[in-house]
Design an enzyme around this catalytic site. Sequence first.
Site, PDB file in Angstrom:
ATOM      1  N   LYS A  45      36.575  49.466  37.269  1.00 20.28           N
ATOM      2  CA  LYS A  45      35.740  48.869  38.323  1.00 20.28           C
ATOM      3  C   LYS A  45      35.220  49.958  39.250  1.00 20.28           C
ATOM      4  CE  LYS A  45      38.042  44.412  38.156  1.00 20.28           C
ATOM      5  NZ  LYS A  45      39.227  43.659  38.573  1.00 20.28           N
ATOM      6  N   GLN A  48      43.332  42.720  43.013  1.00 21.55           N
ATOM      7  CA  GLN A  48      43.618  42.603  41.583  1.00 21.55           C
ATOM      8  C   GLN A  48      44.839  41.713  41.356  1.00 21.55           C
ATOM      9  OE1 GLN A  48      41.658  43.867  39.173  1.00 21.55           O
ATOM     10  NE2 GLN A  48      42.960  43.061  37.556  1.00 21.55           N
ATOM     11  N   ASP A  93      35.323  37.735  43.923  1.00 20.64           N
ATOM     12  CA  ASP A  93      35.943  37.065  42.771  1.00 20.64           C
ATOM     13  C   ASP A  93      35.547  35.587  42.713  1.00 20.64           C
ATOM     14  OD1 ASP A  93      37.536  38.524  40.966  1.00 20.64           O
ATOM     15  OD2 ASP A  93      39.144  38.749  42.441  1.00 20.64           O
TER      16      ASP A  93
HETATM   17  N1  GUN Z   1      43.065  39.905  36.870  1.00 24.83           N
HETATM   18  C1  GUN Z   1      42.577  39.458  35.681  1.00 24.83           C
HETATM   19  N2  GUN Z   1      41.329  38.968  35.837  1.00 24.83           N
HETATM   20  C2  GUN Z   1      41.036  39.100  37.146  1.00 24.83           C
HETATM   21  C3  GUN Z   1      39.882  38.778  37.924  1.00 24.83           C
HETATM   22  O1  GUN Z   1      38.876  38.261  37.442  1.00 24.83           O
HETATM   23  N3  GUN Z   1      39.968  39.069  39.239  1.00 24.83           N
HETATM   24  C4  GUN Z   1      41.059  39.630  39.796  1.00 24.83           C
HETATM   25  N4  GUN Z   1      41.049  39.864  41.102  1.00 24.83           N
HETATM   26  N5  GUN Z   1      42.140  39.944  39.119  1.00 24.83           N
HETATM   27  C5  GUN Z   1      42.117  39.677  37.796  1.00 24.83           C
END
Ligand code: GUN
Length: 298
Positions: free
Chosen positions: A53, A97, A120
């Site tokens: 990311k 996350q 998100d």
């Molecule tokens: N962990 C797995 N998928 C995601 C996601 O889409 N967002 C976040 N914040 N954590 C994740």
Amino acid sequence: MATVIDGKAFSEKLVADMAGYAAQIKEMTGEAPGLAVVLVGEDPASQVYVRNKGERTKAAGMRSIEHRLPEDTDEATLLALIDDLNNDDAIDGILVQLPLPDQINADKVIQSIAHEKDVDGFHLMNVGALSTGQDALVPCTPFGCLLLLRDQLGSLSGMNAVVLGRSNIVGKPMAQLLLAENATVTIAHSRTKNIEEVCRQADILVAAVGRPDMVKADWVKDGAIVIDVGINRVPAPERGEGKFRLTGDVDYQDVAEKAGAITPVPGGVGPMTIACLLRNTVVACARRHNLTLDGLTN
Ligand code: GUN
């Protein structure tokens, strides 16, 4: 034989568009959009995601702000960091996350994020806005799936869509997005009776259950569009001892014979997720600054 939906190529175009918007925003406000990513602990998969990311954010000309906290961080410390990020005018998007360590209540943390920075799309305000057809920040993976479907199909109106899986991150928001496109939507899950028969009715089948190769050709209607959200790590002894490979929730070799179009794993939905995260960061930034950017709509 099915058309292979190239999510990697599509995501690269989307990222390039977002880089263009980021540059425009920098012209207008003096600062490119800023995304804060918070990682608690050492989960190996999460570390890879967070690193990717950060790299992709910077490659698109945006600002990436990473906060890495130790595994034993308490909830109050994390909430205090989020409060700071909420109040920091230089931060446009906040992503914590998941999964979080057991001592932290993930729901409480998600709800503490300012909804206008919730890239998100997990905050109740965004969930509610999506389900009532108002402007929302939409969860990245389902939105990526929708962009691929629109690209394949044009209109989704009146189509039978079956979503396999009912998670808050993918299944439920995917169903809402399909409904908003006027599809007829069914959510199927582990307790669904005659699940294969239900799936066989689908013109659009989205699999998001986390079970390797679960969907077989005889679950799929001839010519259906199959979107595979699963990313499962399975042993691959043919590659050597202790080796793994990635596979989706769909038995690709089998289903590709029957489907009209299908996303591969890897290279299908996966790359769309980060592209949509960058998109949400641009959208959040533009909304916060009251900027109108040509062509940026849901
Ligand atoms: N962990 C797995 N998928 C995601 C996601 O889409 N967002 C976040 N914040 N954590 C994740």
